[in-house]
Design a protein around this motif. Sequence first.
Motif, PDB file in Angstrom:
ATOM      1  N   ARG A 262       5.178 -16.242   9.314  1.00  0.00           N
ATOM      2  CA  ARG A 262       4.651 -17.508   8.803  1.00  0.00           C
ATOM      3  C   ARG A 262       5.633 -18.185   7.837  1.00  0.00           C
ATOM      4  O   ARG A 262       5.240 -18.769   6.843  1.00  0.00           O
ATOM      5  CB  ARG A 262       3.287 -17.309   8.121  1.00  0.00           C
ATOM      6  N   LEU A 288       4.037 -20.889   5.354  1.00  0.00           N
ATOM      7  CA  LEU A 288       3.066 -21.901   5.763  1.00  0.00           C
ATOM      8  C   LEU A 288       2.172 -22.288   4.598  1.00  0.00           C
ATOM      9  O   LEU A 288       1.833 -23.472   4.421  1.00  0.00           O
ATOM     10  CB  LEU A 288       2.234 -21.375   6.937  1.00  0.00           C
ATOM     11  N   THR A 315      -5.047 -22.617   8.613  1.00  0.00           N
ATOM     12  CA  THR A 315      -4.131 -21.525   8.969  1.00  0.00           C
ATOM     13  C   THR A 315      -4.729 -20.641  10.047  1.00  0.00           C
ATOM     14  O   THR A 315      -4.049 -20.267  11.020  1.00  0.00           O
ATOM     15  CB  THR A 315      -3.805 -20.692   7.722  1.00  0.00           C
ATOM     16  N   ALA A 318      -4.924 -22.623  13.393  1.00  0.00           N
ATOM     17  CA  ALA A 318      -3.619 -22.935  13.965  1.00  0.00           C
ATOM     18  C   ALA A 318      -2.880 -21.703  14.466  1.00  0.00           C
ATOM     19  O   ALA A 318      -1.985 -21.819  15.299  1.00  0.00           O
ATOM     20  CB  ALA A 318      -2.748 -23.650  12.933  1.00  0.00           C
ATOM     21  N   THR A 319      -3.224 -20.531  13.976  1.00  0.00           N
ATOM     22  CA  THR A 319      -2.503 -19.311  14.357  1.00  0.00           C
ATOM     23  C   THR A 319      -3.284 -18.434  15.314  1.00  0.00           C
ATOM     24  O   THR A 319      -2.845 -17.337  15.641  1.00  0.00           O
ATOM     25  CB  THR A 319      -2.158 -18.491  13.096  1.00  0.00           C
ATOM     26  N   TYR A 326      -4.699 -26.149  18.720  1.00  0.00           N
ATOM     27  CA  TYR A 326      -5.397 -26.753  17.583  1.00  0.00           C
ATOM     28  C   TYR A 326      -5.016 -28.226  17.502  1.00  0.00           C
ATOM     29  O   TYR A 326      -3.863 -28.616  17.641  1.00  0.00           O
ATOM     30  CB  TYR A 326      -4.993 -26.024  16.301  1.00  0.00           C
ATOM     31  N   VAL A 340      -2.267 -34.020  14.096  1.00  0.00           N
ATOM     32  CA  VAL A 340      -1.650 -32.709  13.902  1.00  0.00           C
ATOM     33  C   VAL A 340      -2.022 -31.816  15.076  1.00  0.00           C
ATOM     34  O   VAL A 340      -3.208 -31.625  15.374  1.00  0.00           O
ATOM     35  CB  VAL A 340      -2.110 -32.064  12.578  1.00  0.00           C
ATOM     36  N   THR A 341      -1.016 -31.267  15.736  1.00  0.00           N
ATOM     37  CA  THR A 341      -1.211 -30.346  16.854  1.00  0.00           C
ATOM     38  C   THR A 341      -0.458 -29.060  16.548  1.00  0.00           C
ATOM     39  O   THR A 341       0.710 -29.114  16.146  1.00  0.00           O
ATOM     40  CB  THR A 341      -0.699 -30.950  18.170  1.00  0.00           C
ATOM     41  N   ALA A 342      -1.125 -27.938  16.722  1.00  0.00           N
ATOM     42  CA  ALA A 342      -0.498 -26.627  16.485  1.00  0.00           C
ATOM     43  C   ALA A 342      -0.713 -25.764  17.712  1.00  0.00           C
ATOM     44  O   ALA A 342      -1.845 -25.630  18.199  1.00  0.00           O
ATOM     45  CB  ALA A 342      -1.093 -25.952  15.248  1.00  0.00           C
ATOM     46  N   ARG A 343       0.384 -25.207  18.201  1.00  0.00           N
ATOM     47  CA  ARG A 343       0.300 -24.343  19.370  1.00  0.00           C
ATOM     48  C   ARG A 343       0.886 -22.971  19.006  1.00  0.00           C
ATOM     49  O   ARG A 343       2.097 -22.825  18.875  1.00  0.00           O
ATOM     50  CB  ARG A 343       1.059 -24.926  20.555  1.00  0.00           C
ATOM     51  N   VAL A 350       4.260 -20.069  15.524  1.00  0.00           N
ATOM     52  CA  VAL A 350       3.366 -21.224  15.696  1.00  0.00           C
ATOM     53  C   VAL A 350       4.174 -22.495  15.455  1.00  0.00           C
ATOM     54  O   VAL A 350       4.994 -22.555  14.536  1.00  0.00           O
ATOM     55  CB  VAL A 350       2.150 -21.140  14.744  1.00  0.00           C
ATOM     56  N   PHE A 352       4.045 -26.601  14.779  1.00  0.00           N
ATOM     57  CA  PHE A 352       3.239 -27.735  14.331  1.00  0.00           C
ATOM     58  C   PHE A 352       3.949 -29.035  14.728  1.00  0.00           C
ATOM     59  O   PHE A 352       5.162 -29.175  14.528  1.00  0.00           O
ATOM     60  CB  PHE A 352       3.053 -27.717  12.813  1.00  0.00           C
TER      61      PHE A 352
END
Length: 502
Positions: A262, A288, A315, A318-319, A326, A340-343, A350, A352
């Motif tokens: 992270r 993060l 967190t 997103a994780t 997300y 905001v997109t988190a993969r 991860v 962002f």
Amino acid sequence: MPLSSLLRTVMRLPRDRDRRSALPHPHGCRLTFAGDRVDRARGRVPAVGGAAVDPAPLSGMRVLDLADRLGLDAALRAALDALVGEGTGFVEHHRLADRRLWRLTGRTEGLTACLALEPATPAEAALHDRLTAAAATVDELQAVARRSELSPVPTFESDATGRILWHNRAAGPLARMAGGLGAIPGLIASGDGTSQLCTSDGTRLGWGRITTVPSDIGGQLIFVEDIDAQIRAEEALDSFTSTLTDTFAHIDTALAVFDRERRLSLFNPALHDLFGLDPVGLAMRPSLREFLEALRQRRMVPEQTDFSAWRQRITAAATTVSEVPYHEDWSLPSGQVLRVTARPHPRGAVAFVFDDISDYVTLERRYRAEIELGHAMLERLDEGVALFDRSGRVLFTNDVFERAMRRESLDDLLSAGLDGLTEAARTASADPETWLAFKAFALAAERQEHWAAVAETGDGRLLLRASAMPDGSTLLGLLDPDPAAAAPTPDLAQPLRRIGCG
């Protein structure tokens, strides 16, 4: 000669007299055998605890049971079986059940097998202990040698001059590629560490990690680990990362990639431009948690009553590896809206993506306001209005149209569609051909811009005015033809064109 055989040879005592009729040692015993059983026992037999016992109960005992009673190991059991079965003599030293060292002498007297047990002398015990320790050391060295031979890491041993004295099996191919053992010192001349292995003529053999350890003979143990595949993988990864960095540097969308620990491992300049973060601070790989805290200090996250709980939720969401990434829109105090997109990656990383959609949201809100304004204008007209798509589905109607068509709600109109409406109107009309003509106009691939007709109804007449919209939909207006002749009706397509329905 094996060390065990040497031990047996050294420990044999010279026979300076004929012992055939000799009495046993005062603290030992003498056994004779008949077949596979004890025939006669004289003297004292060692027992557990150190006390010698009367050997009389041994008479008639099987050889196998005698071996158990004395606590003999496998080698002595085999020697005792050979004595009784084949007449093969032996002299061995062994710690019996009383844990003391005894000398066991097996021989034949005529056709009779005899076994004498006598306590070992102090000199014999000391020599036995030294030889046993030496045998254990040799066994340990042989085990270490076997493990060294099985090691996949090429290993060499050199003397003080650098000459190679020994190498394991894995070092053979490397020595052959280098041109022989004599070329190994030059191959590893760079010393400990990672280096490119090259022969004397400059031929590259690949990357190796060299480790040297001083040996007890003044030379060195040299370990040459093949890391060529690792170096090539690291170079490919560096090249790929550099390509990604160059690619992401030219996009406007902010990107931040956090590794499995992270910590920020990759970002593009747009991240600095969007949030105003210090590039030096970003290069120090913040976590993060620290990254989100820096955004909060710059008021670049949505206002929260409990920031810690929100940060934990973000967190965790997103994780968590999921098929659906997300996704969340952040409305900032400044009026900006960030998407905001988190993969998360299955191996722990991860990514962002921060996209400023403020202009898009503003445009969408303006568009929605204009749509609502257009609908309000159409609702206030005295003319009934309906909008059909190119397949005949109802998109919009006002109250006047619903009353004219005797429909109580928009849901009824939506479910009926163009086919249902024209069928109901045709059935109730005195001239069904007018409604069929409208249907043909609405569904035609090629048509004029306007169409109009007067339909006879059961209680009067209706003027049908249709306009083709740019997107292929059809706008239909219903009104009383007599008032229309007195006062011109505005073009109903204009409001819809202005707000974007066309």
